[in-house]
Design a protein around this motif. Structure first.
Motif, PDB file in Angstrom:
ATOM      1  N   TYR A 136       0.845  -1.196   0.000  1.00  0.00           N
ATOM      2  CA  TYR A 136       0.000   0.000   0.000  1.00  0.00           C
ATOM      3  C   TYR A 136       0.875   1.238   0.000  1.00  0.00           C
ATOM      4  O   TYR A 136       2.041   1.206   0.389  1.00  0.00           O
ATOM      5  CB  TYR A 136      -0.953   0.004   1.195  1.00  0.00           C
ATOM      6  CG  TYR A 136      -0.245   0.039   2.542  1.00  0.00           C
ATOM      7  CD1 TYR A 136       0.052   1.245   3.172  1.00  0.00           C
ATOM      8  CD2 TYR A 136       0.132  -1.140   3.179  1.00  0.00           C
ATOM      9  CE1 TYR A 136       0.703   1.282   4.385  1.00  0.00           C
ATOM     10  CE2 TYR A 136       0.787  -1.117   4.394  1.00  0.00           C
ATOM     11  CZ  TYR A 136       1.066   0.098   4.998  1.00  0.00           C
ATOM     12  OH  TYR A 136       1.718   0.126   6.208  1.00  0.00           O
ATOM     13  N   LEU A 140      -3.315   5.715   1.224  1.00  0.00           N
ATOM     14  CA  LEU A 140      -4.148   4.889   2.087  1.00  0.00           C
ATOM     15  C   LEU A 140      -3.868   5.120   3.570  1.00  0.00           C
ATOM     16  O   LEU A 140      -4.455   4.474   4.415  1.00  0.00           O
ATOM     17  CB  LEU A 140      -3.927   3.411   1.764  1.00  0.00           C
ATOM     18  CG  LEU A 140      -4.476   2.943   0.414  1.00  0.00           C
ATOM     19  CD1 LEU A 140      -4.112   1.494   0.178  1.00  0.00           C
ATOM     20  CD2 LEU A 140      -5.983   3.122   0.352  1.00  0.00           C
ATOM     21  N   SER A 141      -3.006   6.056   3.883  1.00  0.00           N
ATOM     22  CA  SER A 141      -2.595   6.214   5.281  1.00  0.00           C
ATOM     23  C   SER A 141      -3.353   7.326   5.994  1.00  0.00           C
ATOM     24  O   SER A 141      -2.885   7.865   6.970  1.00  0.00           O
ATOM     25  CB  SER A 141      -1.090   6.512   5.334  1.00  0.00           C
ATOM     26  OG  SER A 141      -0.793   7.737   4.690  1.00  0.00           O
ATOM     27  N   ILE A 147      -7.107  -1.385   5.921  1.00  0.00           N
ATOM     28  CA  ILE A 147      -6.942  -1.555   4.480  1.00  0.00           C
ATOM     29  C   ILE A 147      -7.294  -2.997   4.136  1.00  0.00           C
ATOM     30  O   ILE A 147      -6.801  -3.930   4.764  1.00  0.00           O
ATOM     31  CB  ILE A 147      -5.487  -1.268   4.059  1.00  0.00           C
ATOM     32  CG1 ILE A 147      -5.127   0.181   4.379  1.00  0.00           C
ATOM     33  CG2 ILE A 147      -5.280  -1.563   2.578  1.00  0.00           C
ATOM     34  CD1 ILE A 147      -3.646   0.479   4.230  1.00  0.00           C
ATOM     35  N   ARG A 149      -7.957  -6.025   0.963  1.00  0.00           N
ATOM     36  CA  ARG A 149      -7.655  -6.391  -0.417  1.00  0.00           C
ATOM     37  C   ARG A 149      -8.393  -7.680  -0.712  1.00  0.00           C
ATOM     38  O   ARG A 149      -8.043  -8.752  -0.216  1.00  0.00           O
ATOM     39  CB  ARG A 149      -6.157  -6.599  -0.617  1.00  0.00           C
ATOM     40  CG  ARG A 149      -5.776  -6.772  -2.091  1.00  0.00           C
ATOM     41  CD  ARG A 149      -4.371  -7.261  -2.216  1.00  0.00           C
ATOM     42  NE  ARG A 149      -4.194  -8.548  -1.542  1.00  0.00           N
ATOM     43  CZ  ARG A 149      -3.156  -9.348  -1.762  1.00  0.00           C
ATOM     44  NH1 ARG A 149      -2.211  -8.993  -2.593  1.00  0.00           N
ATOM     45  NH2 ARG A 149      -3.050 -10.494  -1.129  1.00  0.00           N
ATOM     46  N   THR A 156      -7.791  -1.213  -0.701  1.00  0.00           N
ATOM     47  CA  THR A 156      -8.691  -0.072  -0.530  1.00  0.00           C
ATOM     48  C   THR A 156      -8.971   0.112   0.952  1.00  0.00           C
ATOM     49  O   THR A 156      -8.811  -0.814   1.749  1.00  0.00           O
ATOM     50  CB  THR A 156     -10.021  -0.292  -1.275  1.00  0.00           C
ATOM     51  OG1 THR A 156     -10.659  -1.470  -0.748  1.00  0.00           O
ATOM     52  CG2 THR A 156      -9.805  -0.456  -2.768  1.00  0.00           C
ATOM     53  N   LEU A 157      -9.405   1.302   1.324  1.00  0.00           N
ATOM     54  CA  LEU A 157      -9.792   1.533   2.702  1.00  0.00           C
ATOM     55  C   LEU A 157     -11.110   0.832   2.989  1.00  0.00           C
ATOM     56  O   LEU A 157     -12.031   0.842   2.161  1.00  0.00           O
ATOM     57  CB  LEU A 157      -9.936   3.026   2.976  1.00  0.00           C
ATOM     58  CG  LEU A 157      -8.651   3.849   2.977  1.00  0.00           C
ATOM     59  CD1 LEU A 157      -8.977   5.335   3.125  1.00  0.00           C
ATOM     60  CD2 LEU A 157      -7.730   3.408   4.108  1.00  0.00           C
TER      61      LEU A 157
END
Length: 215
Positions: A136, A140-141, A147, A149, A156-157
């Motif tokens: 990532y 995304l942070s 997170i 997948r 993705t969040l």
């Protein structure tokens, strides 16, 4: 808690294990108090049982020399386990206080913490081969969600109510929370089987029931 599996069962699944585990979710921490240690979720997306104790975790530039071994859980097809990146067993109770009753929660005793500005979750087999990775980046942070997948796709969040994601119990975070109690919550789905994996397992006749886990 660790689960013991007989040598015969291990031999039966050894040939398929490396291709059948997927990293399906991770929590990289937030600004201020994190609530729990960093963690990641591994899901058995194959058709045979797999012992997670045969696998290791490391972040960037993964090697067995720096990796942490996963606690042992025998995952049937469709089952998941969550691993805190920590060696202290007291972190298991901390996790439960935030996320509620989640089955198969263990530790990995090394491998490095996860950075909010981008990092990697690498799963290695006993030979040091990376069998799956969740990578990532900084976008995304933003901090308040885990997170995920699904189906080996892009990370993705997590979103509340999507793919089993729920709101955690409250905890104190003086950076993000507001006075007087400075309460904060997270959103994620630790221990919940991702939808794409479940759909694939339906075809195999091995679907395992999923239930929402809350305190």
């Amino acid at each position: 808690m660790k689960t013991v599996v007989c040598l015969a069962a291990l031999a039966a699944v050894a040939g398929v294990a490396s291709a059948q585990l997927s990293i399906t979710e991770t929590y990289i921490g937030i600004d201020g108090e994190d609530g729990t240690e960093d963690w990641f979720e591994v899901t058995n997306v194959g058709a045979a049982a797999i012992d997670t104790g045969n696998f290791f975790y490391d972040d960037v530039n993964p090697t067995l020399a720096n990796a942490g071994q996963l606690d042992s859980f025998v995952l049937n097809p469709g089952e998941s386990a969550v691993f805190l990146i920590a060696s202290n067993p007291t972190t298991l109770a901390q996790f439960a206080s935030v996320w509620g009753a989640v089955g198969n929660v263990g530790l990995t005793n090394g491998g490095g913490g996860l950075g909010q500005g981008g990092d990697e979750v690498n799963l290695l087999d006993a030979g040091g081969v990376v069998v799956d990775a969740l990578i990532y980046g900084a976008p995304l942070s933003s901090g308040t969600f885990t997170i995920e997948r699904l189906g080996g796709g892009s990370p993705t969040l997590s979103a509340l109510g999507v793919n089993g994601a729920y709101e955690s119990n409250v905890f104190t975070n003086t950076t993000l929370g507001t006075a007087p109690n400075f309460e904060w919550t997270l959103v994620g789905s630790p221990g919940v089987v991702p939808a794409p994996a479940s759909a694939a397992l339906l075809a195999l006749g091995g679907l395992v029931g999923v239930r929402r886990r809350r305190a």
